[in-house]
Design a protein around this motif. Structure first.
Motif, PDB file in Angstrom:
ATOM      1  N   GLN A   8       0.837  -1.209   0.000  1.00  0.00           N
ATOM      2  CA  GLN A   8       0.000   0.000   0.000  1.00  0.00           C
ATOM      3  C   GLN A   8       0.868   1.254   0.000  1.00  0.00           C
ATOM      4  OE1 GLN A   8      -3.217   0.129  -0.431  1.00  0.00           O
ATOM      5  NE2 GLN A   8      -3.293  -2.121  -0.494  1.00  0.00           N
ATOM      6  N   MET A   9       1.953   1.225   0.788  1.00  0.00           N
ATOM      7  CA  MET A   9       2.818   2.411   0.852  1.00  0.00           C
ATOM      8  C   MET A   9       3.426   2.716  -0.513  1.00  0.00           C
ATOM      9  SD  MET A   9       4.765   1.920   4.536  1.00  0.00           S
ATOM     10  CE  MET A   9       5.914   3.284   4.336  1.00  0.00           C
ATOM     11  N   GLN A  10       3.820   1.677  -1.226  1.00  0.00           N
ATOM     12  CA  GLN A  10       4.367   1.894  -2.567  1.00  0.00           C
ATOM     13  C   GLN A  10       3.296   2.478  -3.488  1.00  0.00           C
ATOM     14  OE1 GLN A  10       5.855  -2.159  -3.225  1.00  0.00           O
ATOM     15  NE2 GLN A  10       7.877  -1.308  -3.650  1.00  0.00           N
ATOM     16  N   LYS A  11       2.107   1.904  -3.412  1.00  0.00           N
ATOM     17  CA  LYS A  11       1.019   2.382  -4.285  1.00  0.00           C
ATOM     18  C   LYS A  11       0.736   3.861  -4.028  1.00  0.00           C
ATOM     19  CE  LYS A  11      -0.974  -2.131  -4.944  1.00  0.00           C
ATOM     20  NZ  LYS A  11      -1.591  -3.176  -4.118  1.00  0.00           N
ATOM     21  N   ALA A  12       0.730   4.220  -2.730  1.00  0.00           N
ATOM     22  CA  ALA A  12       0.451   5.617  -2.384  1.00  0.00           C
ATOM     23  C   ALA A  12       1.500   6.565  -2.965  1.00  0.00           C
ATOM     24  CB  ALA A  12       0.388   5.757  -0.867  1.00  0.00           C
ATOM     25  N   LEU A  13       2.703   6.039  -3.170  1.00  0.00           N
ATOM     26  CA  LEU A  13       3.792   6.874  -3.714  1.00  0.00           C
ATOM     27  C   LEU A  13       3.915   6.719  -5.233  1.00  0.00           C
ATOM     28  CD1 LEU A  13       6.412   6.098  -0.928  1.00  0.00           C
ATOM     29  CD2 LEU A  13       5.435   8.353  -1.396  1.00  0.00           C
TER      30      LEU A  13
ATOM     31  N   VAL B 134       9.709   4.902   2.013  1.00  0.00           N
ATOM     32  CA  VAL B 134      10.117   3.809   1.134  1.00  0.00           C
ATOM     33  C   VAL B 134      11.433   4.208   0.460  1.00  0.00           C
ATOM     34  CG1 VAL B 134       9.456   2.289  -0.752  1.00  0.00           C
ATOM     35  CG2 VAL B 134       7.693   3.236   0.738  1.00  0.00           C
ATOM     36  N   ASN B 135      12.468   3.465   0.765  1.00  0.00           N
ATOM     37  CA  ASN B 135      13.811   3.797   0.301  1.00  0.00           C
ATOM     38  C   ASN B 135      14.257   2.930  -0.868  1.00  0.00           C
ATOM     39  OD1 ASN B 135      14.275   5.723   2.369  1.00  0.00           O
ATOM     40  ND2 ASN B 135      14.805   4.079   3.801  1.00  0.00           N
ATOM     41  N   PHE B 136      15.319   3.406  -1.504  1.00  0.00           N
ATOM     42  CA  PHE B 136      15.975   2.616  -2.558  1.00  0.00           C
ATOM     43  C   PHE B 136      17.212   1.940  -1.978  1.00  0.00           C
ATOM     44  CE2 PHE B 136      19.346   2.256  -5.769  1.00  0.00           C
ATOM     45  CZ  PHE B 136      18.711   1.439  -6.689  1.00  0.00           C
ATOM     46  N   HIS B 137      17.499   0.750  -2.453  1.00  0.00           N
ATOM     47  CA  HIS B 137      18.794   0.117  -2.174  1.00  0.00           C
ATOM     48  C   HIS B 137      19.396  -0.372  -3.475  1.00  0.00           C
ATOM     49  CE1 HIS B 137      19.405  -0.319   2.235  1.00  0.00           C
ATOM     50  NE2 HIS B 137      18.132  -0.037   2.258  1.00  0.00           N
ATOM     51  N   GLY B 138      20.725  -0.273  -3.587  1.00  0.00           N
ATOM     52  CA  GLY B 138      21.427  -0.695  -4.796  1.00  0.00           C
ATOM     53  C   GLY B 138      21.025  -2.094  -5.228  1.00  0.00           C
ATOM     54  N   GLY B 139      20.807  -2.267  -6.535  1.00  0.00           N
ATOM     55  CA  GLY B 139      20.473  -3.579  -7.076  1.00  0.00           C
ATOM     56  C   GLY B 139      18.977  -3.820  -7.247  1.00  0.00           C
ATOM     57  N   HIS B 140      18.150  -3.005  -6.593  1.00  0.00           N
ATOM     58  CA  HIS B 140      16.696  -3.121  -6.780  1.00  0.00           C
ATOM     59  C   HIS B 140      16.285  -2.295  -8.009  1.00  0.00           C
ATOM     60  CE1 HIS B 140      15.464  -5.067  -2.962  1.00  0.00           C
ATOM     61  NE2 HIS B 140      16.468  -4.408  -2.415  1.00  0.00           N
ATOM     62  N   SER B 141      15.177  -2.685  -8.632  1.00  0.00           N
ATOM     63  CA  SER B 141      14.682  -1.913  -9.782  1.00  0.00           C
ATOM     64  C   SER B 141      13.896  -0.693  -9.346  1.00  0.00           C
ATOM     65  CB  SER B 141      13.744  -2.776 -10.639  1.00  0.00           C
ATOM     66  OG  SER B 141      14.420  -3.894 -11.117  1.00  0.00           O
ATOM     67  N   VAL B 142      13.305  -0.785  -8.156  1.00  0.00           N
ATOM     68  CA  VAL B 142      12.457   0.318  -7.679  1.00  0.00           C
ATOM     69  C   VAL B 142      12.699   0.525  -6.177  1.00  0.00           C
ATOM     70  CG1 VAL B 142      10.610  -0.110  -9.347  1.00  0.00           C
ATOM     71  CG2 VAL B 142      10.571  -1.289  -7.135  1.00  0.00           C
ATOM     72  N   LYS B 143      12.112   1.603  -5.665  1.00  0.00           N
ATOM     73  CA  LYS B 143      12.156   1.815  -4.218  1.00  0.00           C
ATOM     74  C   LYS B 143      11.171   0.842  -3.571  1.00  0.00           C
ATOM     75  CE  LYS B 143      13.504   6.665  -4.472  1.00  0.00           C
ATOM     76  NZ  LYS B 143      13.286   8.057  -4.039  1.00  0.00           N
ATOM     77  N   ARG B 144      11.700  -0.036  -2.705  1.00  0.00           N
ATOM     78  CA  ARG B 144      10.799  -0.979  -2.022  1.00  0.00           C
ATOM     79  C   ARG B 144      11.245  -1.283  -0.583  1.00  0.00           C
ATOM     80  NH1 ARG B 144      13.047  -5.174  -5.801  1.00  0.00           N
ATOM     81  NH2 ARG B 144      11.205  -5.010  -7.101  1.00  0.00           N
ATOM     82  N   ALA B 145      12.193  -0.485  -0.082  1.00  0.00           N
ATOM     83  CA  ALA B 145      12.664  -0.704   1.295  1.00  0.00           C
ATOM     84  C   ALA B 145      11.853   0.173   2.241  1.00  0.00           C
ATOM     85  CB  ALA B 145      14.145  -0.379   1.397  1.00  0.00           C
ATOM     86  N   HIS B 146      10.905  -0.456   2.929  1.00  0.00           N
ATOM     87  CA  HIS B 146      10.027   0.264   3.848  1.00  0.00           C
ATOM     88  C   HIS B 146      10.761   0.434   5.165  1.00  0.00           C
ATOM     89  CE1 HIS B 146       7.643  -1.602   0.744  1.00  0.00           C
ATOM     90  NE2 HIS B 146       6.633  -0.811   1.029  1.00  0.00           N
ATOM     91  N   GLN B 147      10.945   1.698   5.580  1.00  0.00           N
ATOM     92  CA  GLN B 147      11.807   1.928   6.743  1.00  0.00           C
ATOM     93  C   GLN B 147      11.010   2.284   7.988  1.00  0.00           C
ATOM     94  OE1 GLN B 147      14.781   5.080   6.516  1.00  0.00           O
ATOM     95  NE2 GLN B 147      16.286   3.759   7.536  1.00  0.00           N
TER      96      GLN B 147
END
Lengths: 513, 171
Positions: free
Chosen positions: A103-108, A159-172
């Motif tokens: 949901q957090m990703q969708k909201a962003l 929602v953060n980015f980490h190297g190697g991911h295609s999108v921001k998906r690190a929920h902090q």
């Protein structure tokens, strides 16, 4: 159940390797068969000091997820941890929880799916990941995050980015630390009636004549790292033991068995108790280990502070905004958004610390103010009024460096990096606004991808390639989920997903006695 | 037997009452006398000189009397300069009050500390310590075991500094 024996005395693969010094591949098959049947019997403990349904080893994300699920399934649960503080590495990690399609990703407006997460994990893992394990994590990541939020009560706000991911998906977590989740898990586990015993160390697993795990020998009142401390006790696990004891990044001797380059010259981001005895104890009880050679160095730690520190939370936030250079040349040398292994290898190849920098606009937009202040206060992050001043402070060739920054800024404007193909985010702006923030980078041992072989039900697999009855494992103690390289934020997902599976299945296991 | 069970590293009892620079004695810890009265160094340390020359006699003194010279928060404060058990002893808290039956002494659990010390008050008291309040943390909340830092029979340590660089003076 009659005549259980302590499995330490079995002729284990590990002991065989240590004494005979032979190559694993050639001998595993031969050792697979005689494991329980031919071994000398160890005496059954005269009495069990404590009895429970499920014994969990480890109080991190995975162990507590298992404890909570097992309690919810009405099993009696004891959780032990050898350290005097709960949470292991989970209490000091960065609090980023990789999850896809939330949901957090969708909201962003972030478009993501478990398939894309799996693809990223497999690519970074050099396709050595056990696909069904990686898929389980990717597919259940969003549900695990939601459980952590709504049931456990942890709060996540970005929602953060980490190297190697295609999108921001690190929920902090709002605390910017894994403590934001693990302390809530601890509260929940206690509220549900799980007994938490700190300073209780697993010494060895106890198995019956068929190799079923029936309990454990522990030392209570153990004082890390004094192996003679504490009092021996036997804990009977009527249903199962769940090993969630973490990895071995701080076990110099053991990690050098797998990667001899990782001498004590490399420090670690991990808590001091991140050593591998529990994994070894499982191997001695017949569990198979895999991919132990794949030991990850974090490319974002600073030589100017201890442990994990604050700098990683600067670095990973400004990747895709700022630039990383070799201070000896003043030029970029590697794709900033590359995965951990690629970047750590590239920095080590330089032979000296790299430098990462970003301007005030990108930094204040991306970096948590508390983390920024922490890094500035301890001196691991520095700020400069001009690019030239920054260049001089690190003895870089000023003209070359200034040109490099200008060139990077044009890529930021175009949102494309023709030189090194770094991912550049849509909201990145050219780095022109002072102050300019910079940190030195030198890798530290961070995560051990290898560990115990498990199946998608979190059952530990033995050398006969069959599940060991009564033994489950989850989290960094296991291998296979991440293959060669774990992507940032995928540890929390792995731990919570497989911790829950292990807990549920351990509670379902038919009791032996 | 009590002695061996409780601990091994007991530095000289009142070596530091003058507030001079700390120098834990190199000699072995003396046999511990559970019946030692506060301030009676010789009860454990025998003939060993544990006080600087010229230090007033301490026999019969309790912590309040020491504090007349060793004022808390001053340069002369005793906290951090000698193992915590000496401070407990000087307050009249003997071995048995923490370790129970001295024939079979038990290790002191955190709850035992909490039966006298109040976490909430402690957190408030150290709220302004720089760079961080040592009694609350994002990692372990307010419930960290006192003995992580405040050892009673050995020199205290700064547990935070395993990862951080916090320059706390740990009593």
């Amino acid at each position: 159940m009659t005549n259980p024996k302590q499995t330490t005395d079995l002729l284990s693969r590990r002991r065989f390797l240590q004494t005979a010094g032979v190559a694993a591949g050639a001998t595993v098959g031969a050792l697979a068969l005689p494991r329980a049947a031919d071994a000398a019997a160890a005496p059954m403990p005269k009495k069990w000091d404590v009895t429970t349904d499920v014994l969990v080893v480890g109080t991190g994300f995975a162990g507590l997820a298992a404890a909570i699920e097992a309690r919810d399934a009405k099993a009696d649960v004891i959780v032990i941890d050898k350290m005097p503080v709960p949470g292991g590495n989970s209490a000091i990690n960065g609090g980023d929880f990789g999850a896809a399609g939330t949901q957090m990703q969708k909201a962003l407006g972030i478009e993501d799916s478990p398939e894309l997460m799996l693809k990223d994990m497999m690519k970074a893992g050099a396709y050595l990941n056990h696909p069904e394990l990686a898929r389980t994590v990717a597919e259940q990541s969003a549900a695990a995050l939601e459980w952590s939020q709504t049931y456990v009560g942890a709060q996540f706000d970005r929602v953060n980015f980490h190297g190697g991911h295609s999108v921001k998906r690190a929920h902090q977590t709002v605390q910017r630390s894994g403590a934001g989740l693990v302390t809530k898990q601890l509260e929940k586990a206690r509220a549900l009636g799980a007994k938490i015993e700190l300073r209780t160390k697993l010494v060895r697993l106890v198995a019956d004549k068929d190799g079923r795990i029936v309990g454990a020998e522990v030392r209570r009142g153990y004082k890390f790292p004094d192996e003679a401390s504490g009092t021996p006790a036997f804990i009977k696990a009527r249903k199962a033991v769940v090993l969630a004891s973490g990895g071995f990044s701080n076990d110099v001797k053991l990690r050098q068995m797998y990667d001899p380059r990782l001498t004590d010259q490399f420090t670690s981001t991990n808590q001091p108790g991140a050593t591998g005895e529990a994994i070894m104890a499982a191997c001695m009880a017949g569990a198979m280990d895999l991919q132990m050679d794949w030991i990850q160095l974090g490319p974002w730690t600073s030589p100017d502070e201890k442990g994990f520190g604050y700098v990683p939370q600067f670095v990973e936030r400004v990747v895709g905004y700022g630039l990383m250079v070799d201070p000896a040349t003043g030029k970029r040398f590697f794709k900033e958004s590359g995965n951990r292994k690629e970047r750590a290898d590239a920095i080590i190849l330089l032979g000296h610390p790299a430098l990462i920098l970003a301007d005030s606009t990108n930094t204040t937009k991306m970096v948590d103010p508390g983390q920024l202040k922490g890094a500035l206060d301890n001196g691991s992050l520095r700020k400069f009024d001009t690019i030239e001043e920054l260049a001089k402070a690190y003895n870089m060739p000023v003209d070359v460096f200034v040109e490099q920054v200008k060139r990077w800024n044009t890529y930021v404007e175009q949102k494309k990096d023709p030189e090194l193909d770094c991912l550049i985010f849509k909201d990145a702006v050219p780095n022109v606004t002072p102050p300019f923030y910079a940190a030195r980078l030198w890798p530290r041992v961070h995560h051990t991808m290898g560990g115990l072989a498990i199946n998608k039900d979190a059952q530990v697999i033995g050398f006969d390639l069959k599940p060991i009855v009564g033994l489950y494992a989850a989290g960094e103690a296991t291998g296979g989920v991440h293959g060669a390289v774990r992507l940032g934020s995928c540890a929390m997902a792995d731990c919570v997903v497989f911790g829950r599976i292990a807990g549920k299945n351990a509670a379902k296991q038919a009791a032996w006695g | 037997m009590l002695v061996n069970a409780i601990g091994r590293a007991v530095p000289a009892l009142l070596a530091l009452l003058l507030g001079a620079a700390l120098s834990l004695p190199a000699s072995a810890a003396p046999a511990r006398n559970a019946k030692a009265a506060p301030g009676d160094c010789a009860a454990c340390h025998k003939a060993e000189k544990v006080l600087p020359a010229g230090h007033p006699a301490t026999k019969g003194m309790k912590l309040d009397a020491c504090a007349q010279c060793h004022a808390p928060k001053s340069e002369q404060a005793l906290g951090g300069k000698l193992p915590g058990m000496h401070l407990h002893q000087l307050r009249g808290i003997g071995c048995a009050q923490c370790h129970g039956d001295l024939k079979k002494p038990t290790e002191v659990a955190h709850d035992k500390c909490m039966s006298c010390h109040d976490t909430a008050k402690l957190v408030e008291k150290t709220a302004n310590v720089k760079p961080k309040n040592p009694h609350t943390s994002p990692h372990y909340g307010k419930d960290a075991d006192c003995n992580l830092c405040h050892h009673q029979h050995a020199k205290s340590e700064n547990y935070c500094n395993q990862c951080h660089k916090f320059e706390f003076k740990v009593p």
